[in-house]
Design an enzyme around this catalytic site. Structure first.
Site, PDB file in Angstrom:
ATOM      1  N   ASN A 187     126.068 -32.160  57.888  1.00 29.44           N
ATOM      2  CA  ASN A 187     125.540 -32.683  59.151  1.00 29.44           C
ATOM      3  C   ASN A 187     124.485 -33.751  58.850  1.00 29.44           C
ATOM      4  O   ASN A 187     124.207 -34.053  57.695  1.00 29.44           O
ATOM      5  CB  ASN A 187     124.972 -31.544  60.010  1.00 29.44           C
ATOM      6  CG  ASN A 187     123.895 -30.789  59.266  1.00 29.44           C
ATOM      7  OD1 ASN A 187     122.866 -31.343  58.914  1.00 29.44           O
ATOM      8  ND2 ASN A 187     124.139 -29.505  58.996  1.00 29.44           N
ATOM      9  N   ASP A 232     127.164 -23.422  60.201  1.00 32.28           N
ATOM     10  CA  ASP A 232     127.520 -22.097  60.723  1.00 32.28           C
ATOM     11  C   ASP A 232     128.782 -21.558  60.058  1.00 32.28           C
ATOM     12  O   ASP A 232     128.995 -20.358  59.997  1.00 32.28           O
ATOM     13  CB  ASP A 232     127.723 -22.178  62.239  1.00 32.28           C
ATOM     14  CG  ASP A 232     126.399 -22.412  62.956  1.00 32.28           C
ATOM     15  OD1 ASP A 232     125.367 -21.935  62.441  1.00 32.28           O
ATOM     16  OD2 ASP A 232     126.397 -23.079  64.008  1.00 32.28           O
ATOM     17  N   LYS A 277     141.761 -31.834  44.264  1.00 29.44           N
ATOM     18  CA  LYS A 277     141.673 -32.697  45.447  1.00 29.44           C
ATOM     19  C   LYS A 277     142.913 -32.486  46.325  1.00 29.44           C
ATOM     20  O   LYS A 277     144.050 -32.526  45.828  1.00 29.44           O
ATOM     21  CB  LYS A 277     141.599 -34.152  44.965  1.00 29.44           C
ATOM     22  CG  LYS A 277     141.351 -35.125  46.059  1.00 29.44           C
ATOM     23  CD  LYS A 277     141.267 -36.541  45.513  1.00 29.44           C
ATOM     24  CE  LYS A 277     141.340 -37.506  46.678  1.00 29.44           C
ATOM     25  NZ  LYS A 277     141.709 -38.839  46.268  1.00 29.44           N
ATOM     26  N   ASP A 299     123.640 -15.705  59.006  1.00 24.89           N
ATOM     27  CA  ASP A 299     122.538 -16.351  59.728  1.00 24.89           C
ATOM     28  C   ASP A 299     121.241 -15.948  59.034  1.00 24.89           C
ATOM     29  O   ASP A 299     120.775 -14.811  59.149  1.00 24.89           O
ATOM     30  CB  ASP A 299     122.545 -15.922  61.201  1.00 24.89           C
ATOM     31  CG  ASP A 299     121.548 -16.745  62.009  1.00 24.89           C
ATOM     32  OD1 ASP A 299     120.392 -16.887  61.559  1.00 24.89           O
ATOM     33  OD2 ASP A 299     121.931 -17.246  63.074  1.00 24.89           O
ATOM     34  N   PHE A 314     113.997 -23.162  64.394  1.00 21.33           N
ATOM     35  CA  PHE A 314     114.122 -24.422  65.125  1.00 21.33           C
ATOM     36  C   PHE A 314     115.369 -24.366  65.996  1.00 21.33           C
ATOM     37  O   PHE A 314     116.343 -23.696  65.639  1.00 21.33           O
ATOM     38  CB  PHE A 314     114.244 -25.603  64.147  1.00 21.33           C
ATOM     39  CG  PHE A 314     112.907 -26.120  63.713  1.00 21.33           C
ATOM     40  CD1 PHE A 314     112.136 -25.400  62.812  1.00 21.33           C
ATOM     41  CD2 PHE A 314     112.405 -27.321  64.207  1.00 21.33           C
ATOM     42  CE1 PHE A 314     110.881 -25.861  62.417  1.00 21.33           C
ATOM     43  CE2 PHE A 314     111.162 -27.795  63.814  1.00 21.33           C
ATOM     44  CZ  PHE A 314     110.411 -27.071  62.923  1.00 21.33           C
ATOM     45  N   LYS A 328     117.592 -13.968  67.901  1.00 20.56           N
ATOM     46  CA  LYS A 328     117.250 -13.868  66.472  1.00 20.56           C
ATOM     47  C   LYS A 328     116.000 -13.037  66.247  1.00 20.56           C
ATOM     48  O   LYS A 328     115.619 -12.786  65.109  1.00 20.56           O
ATOM     49  CB  LYS A 328     117.082 -15.270  65.888  1.00 20.56           C
ATOM     50  CG  LYS A 328     118.377 -16.088  65.984  1.00 20.56           C
ATOM     51  CD  LYS A 328     118.306 -17.415  65.269  1.00 20.56           C
ATOM     52  CE  LYS A 328     119.550 -18.242  65.587  1.00 20.56           C
ATOM     53  NZ  LYS A 328     120.211 -18.794  64.414  1.00 20.56           N
TER      54      LYS A 328
END
Ligand code: CTP
Length: 413
Positions: free
Chosen positions: A217, A286, A296, A313, A330, A348
């Site tokens: 990300n 996640d 490959k 998590d 966060f 959480k």
């Protein structure tokens, strides 16, 4: 403030050059309404925007501006610095912030700031591009590391016609923050987290698909690295469990470099035992590919499906430990920010969630992932504090202070 809500503090107000200088007159009034005694020092540039007579009339005191003339006292800069309980520079121009950063002493205000041993507060006001300029942002980050407090700036329409961050914070807000920050002032300039271990996860994770490809990300790690720097500044031992970033970690942080979510999970679990404060700042993937191809993957059909498995998590697991460290998570969201953040806090069982919007704010400034700025909220079971939009370094400074305060409350109650 005392038990009657009065303040009785001696405030030295430094005014530098900028159109917002006229707002300093209201600041004087706000401070006097809280029973503060105010003395004013103006730079030559400030006097181009507003007359010294205004402040002389408001304070009933001479206005100080010249190193050698005001009272004939050559030691005036030292005396003024010693007289004050706090110094506030409002408005603080980009030029004055640069002078403060480099310890210049070429006029009365910069000289007395250099001689000051009391807390210094800075309320910046400048054009939005000057505020965003890396030169200004670097100066601010250096000053914050020295324990200088920044109040604002605000966002919005500017005198120059542009829109963005750089407006002087409302004088009422400056007065409120200045007068209520007694406790954090003493503690920030000191070693508020001395002897504590802070473990921070940072950056993205990379989930391998084959030897040459991965899923990841846009997280840059900037927020986490800024938090690590501020926690070190507050005296903590810092362990930084970091996914791949292009950043240089703070020299005194203990770095554990990882790639995947599973590696991050195991590095956290191996180091959590002595941790007092856990800050989960990483953008952990996640899911991971169920299998990593040994070679490959070659193109074949028009469609390719990759089976993915849920990653552990990390924050939820740490929050379930008994005893658990103070846990801060966060929530970076593109929609329903506060609602989603509140859900994460509960799901959480974290002590705090720092919620920040990802995308662009009303002024078009990029926020969140891989951006310089964040607009953050601190959410706990009892409160939601809007910290506004700031550079990640500034936010890190505010967040570490707040986290230290919550930690202290938890351990003294
Ligand atoms: N987090 C974590 N381990 C994970 C996923 C998230 O420790 N496997 C932590 C993050 O570091 C962050 C918080 O949990 O502090 C919230 O992460 P976020 O990605 O916003 O939320 P998720 O729990 O992954 O939920 P969703 O992706 O559905 O928004």
């Amino acid at each position: 403030m005392d038990e009657h809500g009065e303040s009785n503090q001696k405030i030295l107000l430094g005014i530098t050059g900028g159109i917002a200088a006229y707002k300093s007159a209201e600041l004087v009034r706000r401070l006097q309404n809280q029973s503060c005694t105010v003395k004013v020092v103006m730079t030559a540039a400030a006097e181009k925007f507003i007359g010294a007579l205004t402040f002389q009339a408001l304070t009933g005191e001479p206005v100080y501006h010249d190193m050698y003339q005001s009272s004939g006292d050559a030691m005036e800069h030292i005396e003024l610095a010693r007289w004050a309980d706090k110094i506030i520079i409002a408005p603080a121009s980009a030029n004055f912030i640069a002078k403060l950063t480099h310890g210049l002493a070429d006029d009365l205000l910069s000289t007395l700031c250099l001689a000051a041993e009391v807390p210094i507060y800075v309320a910046p006001a400048m054009n939005q591009a000057m505020w965003k300029n890396p030169a200004t942002q670097n100066n601010i980050s250096i000053l914050q590391q020295r324990g200088i407090h920044f109040l604002g700036p605000d966002q919005g329409q500017q005198a120059c016609g542009e829109t963005g961050p750089g407006r002087l914070l409302d004088p009422q807000e400056i007065a409120a923050q200045l007068l209520t920050s007694q406790q954090s002032t003493q503690l920030t300039t000191g070693q508020r987290l001395a002897g504590k271990t802070v473990l921070i996860t940072a950056g993205p994770t990379k989930e391998a698909i084959d030897p040459v490809r991965f899923i990841s990300n846009h997280s840059s790690g900037k927020m986490a690295y800024a938090l690590a720097q501020q926690a070190l500044q507050a005296g903590a031992n810092v362990k930084l469990i970091s996914g791949p970033t292009s950043l240089t970690p703070p020299a005194k942080a203990e770095l554990h470099a990882v790639e995947s979510a599973l590696q991050m999970h195991s590095a956290v679990m191996q180091n959590i035992q002595d941790t007092d404060i856990f800050i989960a700042c990483a953008a952990v993937a996640d899911y991971r590919p169920a299998t990593v191809a040994a070679n490959k993957i070659k193109k074949q059909a028009d469609h390719l499906s990759i089976e993915m498995l849920r990653n552990p998590d990390i924050l939820t697991e740490v929050c379930a430990l008994k005893p658990k460290p103070l846990c801060i998570g966060f929530a970076a969201e593109t929609e329903n920010l506060l609602e989603n953040a509140q859900k994460k806090l509960n799901a959480k069982n974290a002590d705090l969630i720092i919620a920040n919007a990802v995308g662009k704010n009303k002024e078009g400034v990029s926020l969140g992932f891989n951006a310089e700025n964040n607009h953050a909220y601190i959410i706990s079971k009892d409160h939601c504090i809007d910290l506004g939009s700031h550079s990640k370094n500034q936010l890190a400074h505010q967040l570490i202070n707040h986290i230290a305060e919550v930690y202290e409350k938890k351990h003294t109650s």
